[in-house]
Design a protein around this motif. Structure first.
Motif, PDB file in Angstrom:
ATOM      1  N   LEU A  56       0.832  -1.204   0.000  1.00 11.70           N
ATOM      2  CA  LEU A  56       0.000   0.000   0.000  1.00 11.70           C
ATOM      3  C   LEU A  56       0.867   1.255   0.000  1.00 11.70           C
ATOM      4  CD1 LEU A  56      -2.636  -1.039   2.697  1.00 11.70           C
ATOM      5  CD2 LEU A  56      -3.066  -0.754   0.263  1.00 11.70           C
ATOM      6  N   VAL A  80      -2.303  -3.229  -7.474  1.00 14.65           N
ATOM      7  CA  VAL A  80      -3.691  -3.486  -7.055  1.00 14.65           C
ATOM      8  C   VAL A  80      -4.022  -4.956  -7.274  1.00 14.65           C
ATOM      9  CG1 VAL A  80      -6.116  -2.882  -7.382  1.00 14.65           C
ATOM     10  CG2 VAL A  80      -4.375  -1.149  -7.689  1.00 14.65           C
ATOM     11  N   ASP A  81      -3.672  -5.454  -8.447  1.00 11.83           N
ATOM     12  CA  ASP A  81      -3.930  -6.858  -8.747  1.00 11.83           C
ATOM     13  C   ASP A  81      -3.145  -7.779  -7.827  1.00 11.83           C
ATOM     14  OD1 ASP A  81      -5.832  -6.742 -10.620  1.00 11.83           O
ATOM     15  OD2 ASP A  81      -4.648  -7.743 -12.205  1.00 11.83           O
ATOM     16  N   ARG A  83      -2.229  -7.158  -4.775  1.00 10.36           N
ATOM     17  CA  ARG A  83      -2.896  -7.193  -3.466  1.00 10.36           C
ATOM     18  C   ARG A  83      -4.131  -8.085  -3.506  1.00 10.36           C
ATOM     19  NH1 ARG A  83      -1.940  -1.319  -3.333  1.00 10.36           N
ATOM     20  NH2 ARG A  83      -4.133  -0.968  -3.853  1.00 10.36           N
ATOM     21  N   LEU A  84      -4.890  -7.939  -4.592  1.00  9.79           N
ATOM     22  CA  LEU A  84      -6.131  -8.710  -4.705  1.00  9.79           C
ATOM     23  C   LEU A  84      -5.863 -10.213  -4.635  1.00  9.79           C
ATOM     24  CD1 LEU A  84      -9.187  -8.842  -5.343  1.00  9.79           C
ATOM     25  CD2 LEU A  84      -8.594  -8.756  -7.764  1.00  9.79           C
ATOM     26  N   PHE A  89      -6.397  -8.447   3.839  1.00  7.48           N
ATOM     27  CA  PHE A  89      -6.297  -7.292   4.737  1.00  7.48           C
ATOM     28  C   PHE A  89      -7.424  -7.294   5.771  1.00  7.48           C
ATOM     29  CE2 PHE A  89      -4.065  -5.788   0.985  1.00  7.48           C
ATOM     30  CZ  PHE A  89      -2.996  -5.091   1.515  1.00  7.48           C
TER      31      PHE A  89
ATOM     32  N   MET B 369      -9.990  -0.012  -2.402  1.00  2.00           N
ATOM     33  CA  MET B 369      -8.803   0.052  -3.254  1.00  2.00           C
ATOM     34  C   MET B 369      -7.656  -0.725  -2.606  1.00  2.00           C
ATOM     35  SD  MET B 369      -9.435   4.007  -4.144  1.00  2.00           S
ATOM     36  CE  MET B 369      -8.557   4.569  -5.554  1.00  2.00           C
ATOM     37  N   ALA B 370      -7.578  -0.673  -1.282  1.00  2.00           N
ATOM     38  CA  ALA B 370      -6.506  -1.381  -0.584  1.00  2.00           C
ATOM     39  C   ALA B 370      -6.638  -2.887  -0.777  1.00  2.00           C
ATOM     40  CB  ALA B 370      -6.529  -1.034   0.900  1.00  2.00           C
ATOM     41  N   ILE B 371      -7.846  -3.409  -0.664  1.00  2.00           N
ATOM     42  CA  ILE B 371      -7.969  -4.863  -0.752  1.00  2.00           C
ATOM     43  C   ILE B 371      -7.910  -5.358  -2.192  1.00  2.00           C
ATOM     44  CG2 ILE B 371      -9.321  -5.010   1.388  1.00  2.00           C
ATOM     45  CD1 ILE B 371     -11.757  -5.673  -0.427  1.00  2.00           C
ATOM     46  N   GLY B 372      -7.855  -4.442  -3.169  1.00  3.87           N
ATOM     47  CA  GLY B 372      -7.619  -4.902  -4.534  1.00  3.87           C
ATOM     48  C   GLY B 372      -8.676  -4.543  -5.554  1.00  3.87           C
ATOM     49  N   MET B 373      -9.495  -3.547  -5.264  1.00  5.60           N
ATOM     50  CA  MET B 373     -10.454  -3.091  -6.272  1.00  5.60           C
ATOM     51  C   MET B 373      -9.718  -2.114  -7.188  1.00  5.60           C
ATOM     52  SD  MET B 373     -14.208  -1.576  -5.538  1.00  5.60           S
ATOM     53  CE  MET B 373     -15.429  -1.381  -6.821  1.00  5.60           C
ATOM     54  N   ASN B 374      -9.631  -2.459  -8.462  1.00  6.00           N
ATOM     55  CA  ASN B 374      -8.825  -1.614  -9.352  1.00  6.00           C
ATOM     56  C   ASN B 374      -9.607  -0.389  -9.833  1.00  6.00           C
ATOM     57  OD1 ASN B 374     -10.447  -2.442 -11.477  1.00  6.00           O
ATOM     58  ND2 ASN B 374      -9.073  -4.111 -12.045  1.00  6.00           N
ATOM     59  N   ASN B 466      -5.713   8.246  -1.985  1.00  2.02           N
ATOM     60  CA  ASN B 466      -4.602   7.374  -1.655  1.00  2.02           C
ATOM     61  C   ASN B 466      -5.103   6.450  -0.552  1.00  2.02           C
ATOM     62  OD1 ASN B 466      -2.373   6.183  -0.595  1.00  2.02           O
ATOM     63  ND2 ASN B 466      -1.193   8.065  -0.357  1.00  2.02           N
ATOM     64  N   PRO B 467      -5.141   5.140  -0.823  1.00  3.82           N
ATOM     65  CA  PRO B 467      -5.737   4.232   0.152  1.00  3.82           C
ATOM     66  C   PRO B 467      -5.109   4.364   1.542  1.00  3.82           C
ATOM     67  CG  PRO B 467      -4.936   3.024  -1.777  1.00  3.82           C
ATOM     68  CD  PRO B 467      -4.716   4.466  -2.051  1.00  3.82           C
ATOM     69  N   VAL B 468      -3.800   4.566   1.584  1.00  5.59           N
ATOM     70  CA  VAL B 468      -3.138   4.670   2.887  1.00  5.59           C
ATOM     71  C   VAL B 468      -3.665   5.864   3.677  1.00  5.59           C
ATOM     72  CG1 VAL B 468      -0.932   4.929   4.066  1.00  5.59           C
ATOM     73  CG2 VAL B 468      -1.072   3.590   1.965  1.00  5.59           C
TER      74      VAL B 468
END
Ligand SMILES: Nc1ncnc2c1ncn2[C@@H]1O[C@H](COP(=O)(O)OP(=O)(O)OP(=O)(O)O)[C@@H](O)[C@H]1O
Ligand SMILES: [Mg+2]
Lengths: 228, 475
Positions: A56, A80-81, A83-84, A89, B369-374, B466-468
């Motif tokens: 992140l 992003v991919d 992380r997915l 998390f 967005m953090a967990i991976g949604m593009n 910014n996700p962070v």
């Protein structure tokens, strides 16, 4: 097998006035199946470290290898991919989409991964049952307690079959009884499914559950010990 | 699932969404109704241009168009007659003798195009017979010698129309539900004759309050209007041998269409009356009006006739009524321009609402967005949400707009009762709104486009998160 390998990791926050070294030359290796707690006083760099491991945040220097992949070489789209597909998390709060039910929240991540409907459905049921919410699948977040919501978050993190799960103070908003329950569930999943957990905490009871404890102070690892 | 999340997100802040939805609903209803109203008005003008005034095509001696002279009759009339009868695309046709003439009564005079027609044939080409005013005679129905049909406007110019409060006028006012108090005030002018509408209106506004005039004026005007049917009008014109001829005709009916220009110009008599006086035979005439079975074949039939008979001139209604033709060609665009303006204005409200919604969901979006949604998924989610937000109101609005068009299209909208006093008054002020199904298709596309465009700013704002930063725990 090393899931995470960290070499000479440094993170410096700087503005016009001053520089803060949040993570200071950290070297660390996490193996598959570990159940590790990162502890340390407020401002010691726990969140900063976890964010960098989770892809992140960008390191100032040093290297993070996740399953052999150098995270710093990935562009933001690839990240992003990454992380997915590779990282689960659990945050302190705001983990769930409020308009979706528990099962939809869990299914959503698998849908983004492109899994087929049947797989998604069976895995959602399986995991929510495992975290003890088999009877709350159709509940919305606002119909559940804080502890139940965090369990859905853990289930969601598990559902994507990540290489490891990062949890930054997952119990900070919970009372002691629900904290214990959440930790028990995490521990059980760790043992049964060999899921790697890396979590930060302030809570001594949480620390007591860990099998490895890493202590940070001013961004440096001052202690790293295997317990139990 | 992004579709379902987007849909559910619309209803998160129910109140705020409902405000936007209501605005879109009202805007769309208004837009659809306005377009329906305009279309109804334009279509009425077109129908009137084709089916009342012109027909689809008209045939002339080319010379007649330069000089409306009695001798410029259509050549080869028997060949043309045969051709028109055999062409299956032609529904009906009617020959007319046209003489420029001066009409006069003892009180007034005016220039008129006197048209000699065959009643039965003319009825098949022009529906003017439907425009005879109530209590104003008939379309050549009551025998009599030398009957003539003139317009309301002409009747006024020739002073054979007046406004009088007769005893029976008061009766009909009572039947029409006009209060006795109003009638009472008009007793002073019982049997007093007003020769023009303006004079009568002026007197009415002296006697009645502004409100009463507004409310009952149209009804009173209608009831008090009288034509002196059977009164004689003398027409003067030159005959075939260049002699000046005068002939009296008796008013047999009074018509009024929505086109005052047309009304002012034309008067109709029987060809069998007019031709002999003018020295023309039964097969000599100046104009033939043609009605087609299918209006879309206009140009084809026109060129076919023109090619078969090179020494005559064939004109289409588009050339004869260029104003109507032009509206016909460009009007379709205006409806979309109206809708475009409305949607443009609504877009600001939609953008504002979506911006607020994004701002409130900073942490949630950061988490996703953090967990991976593009970015593509985030963008689609917000875009769909905006489209749904817009579409809900628009669909209901289109439905309401359509309903209001259907209802008013049935009853007609009488604009004579609105506007300042008598100003907007007249029979033609009744509009029947109508609308095409294809319009709704177009509007739906525009609404979706509005949703997409309105989503760009909010979506960009979300993507800049910014996700962070977004998930930093400082709540
Ligand atoms: N975006 C930032 N800009 C500047 N300084 C930052 C930023 N984020 C963190 N820091 C600083 O970096 C150091 C480490 O912060 P971090 O949040 O990682 O600590 P932490 O161990 O997670 O603390 P806590 O237990 O309170 O959550 C702190 O001194 C903090 O002030
Ligand atoms: Mg922290």
């Amino acid at each position: 097998m090393n899931v995470i390998e960290i070499k000479d990791l440094v993170k410096i926050y700087s503005n016009n006035v001053m520089e803060v070294t949040a993570v200071d030359n950290v070297n660390l290796t996490i193996e598959k199946g570990e159940f590790t707690a990162i502890v340390g006083p407020s401002g010691s760099g726990k969140t900063t470290l976890l964010n960098m491991i989770g892809g992140l945040d960008q390191a100032t220097s040093g290297q993070i290898l996740v399953d052999g992949v150098d995270v710093s070489t990935l562009n933001s789209k690839q990240l992003v991919d990454f992380r997915l597909h590779n990282i689960g998390f659990v945050f302190q709060s705001y983990n769930l989409i409020p308009v979706l039910t528990a099962s939809e929240n869990v299914s959503f991540i698998m849908e983004m991964q492109g899994l087929d409907k049947a797989t998604i459905q069976s895995r959602t049921t399986e995991i929510l049952t495992e975290v003890g919410l088999g009877d709350r699948m159709e509940s919305r977040p606002n119909q559940m307690s804080g502890g139940q919501q965090q369990r859905v978050a853990v289930a969601r993190a598990m559902a994507s079959r990540p290489k490891f799960i990062i949890a930054d103070e997952p119990t900070a908003n919970l009372d002691s009884k629900t904290t214990e329950k959440l930790l028990d569930i995490m521990e059980e999943l760790n043992e049964k499914e060999n899921i790697t957990f890396l979590f930060s905490t302030h809570d001594q009871r949480v620390v007591n559950k860990a099998r490895r404890i890493i202590v940070l102070e001013d961004g440096k690892i001052v202690k790293d010990e295997k317990v139990r | 699932m992004i579709w379902s999340i987007a849909w559910k997100n619309v209803w998160r802040n129910r109140k705020r969404s409902l405000i936007v939805i209501t605005a879109v609903l009202l805007g769309t209803t208004a837009g659809v109704f306005t377009s329906g109203l305009m279309k109804g008005w334009v279509e009425q003008r077109l129908r009137s241009a084709v089916y009342t005034e012109q027909g689809h095509l008209k045939i002339y001696n080319p010379e007649f168009l330069n000089n409306e002279e009695i001798n410029n009759i259509i050549p080869q009339s028997s060949n043309i007659e045969e051709y028109l009868q055999n062409d299956k695309r032609i529904k009906a046709f009617s020959h007319r003798v046209k003489l420029m003439s001066m009409a006069s009564t003892s009180r007034g005079n005016t220039a008129l195009m006197l048209q000699g027609i065959d009643v039965e044939k003319e009825k098949q080409v022009s529906d003017l017979y439907k425009f005879i005013l109530p209590n104003a005679g008939s379309y050549f129905a009551d025998g009599g010698s030398y009957p003539i049909i003139i317009s309301d406007k002409t009747a006024e110019q020739l002073r054979i129309k007046n406004y009088t409060m007769k005893a029976e006028t008061f009766d009909s006012l009572r039947n029409a539900g006009i209060p006795a108090s109003v009638s009472e005030k008009l007793k002073i002018i019982e049997n007093e004759r007003f020769n023009t509408e303006n004079l009568f209106k002026k007197r009415l506004s002296e006697l009645l309050s502004h409100k009463e005039v507004k409310k009952y004026g149209a009804e009173i005007l209608k009831a008090a209007k009288h034509y002196r049917l059977n009164s004689k009008v003398v027409f003067t014109f030159t005959d075939k041998s260049d002699e000046l001829i005068s002939q009296a005709f008796k008013v047999c009916g009074v018509f009024k269409t929505s086109n005052t220009m047309f009304d002012q110009m034309n008067a109709y008599v029987l060809q069998s009356d007019l031709a002999p006086i003018a020295g023309l035979t039964a097969s000599e005439y100046h104009e033939t009006g043609i009605l087609l079975n299918d209006g879309t074949l206009l140009e084809k039939v026109k060129s076919d006739i023109g090619n078969t008979f090179p020494d005559i001139n064939v004109l289409s209604w588009k050339e004869l009524a260029p104003d109507a033709a032009m509206t016909n060609d460009y009007m379709g665009m205006y409806y979309y321009i109206i809708m475009g303006f409305i949607l443009f204005a609504l877009a600001f409200g939609i953008i504002n609402t979506m911006m607020m919604s994004i701002l409130e969901r900073t942490k949630e979006l950061g988490m996703l967005m953090a967990i991976g949604m593009n970015k593509t998924r985030v963008f689609s989610m917000i875009m769909l949400e905006t489209i749904f937000l817009t579409l809900v109101g628009a669909v209901i609005g289109m439905l309401l707009g359509w309903l209001s068009v259907v209802i008013t299209g049935h009853t007609g909208l009488d604009f004579s009762s609105v506007g300042e006093g008598f100003e907007a008054m007249g029979w033609a002020a009744i509009v029947y709104p109508e609308i095409d199904a294809s319009f709704f298709f177009g509007v739906t596309l525009m609404v979706v486009a509005t949703g997409i465009l309105s989503s760009i700013l909010p979506a960009r704002k979300a993507l800049k998160l910014n996700p962070v930063e977004a998930i930093r725990i400082d709540n």
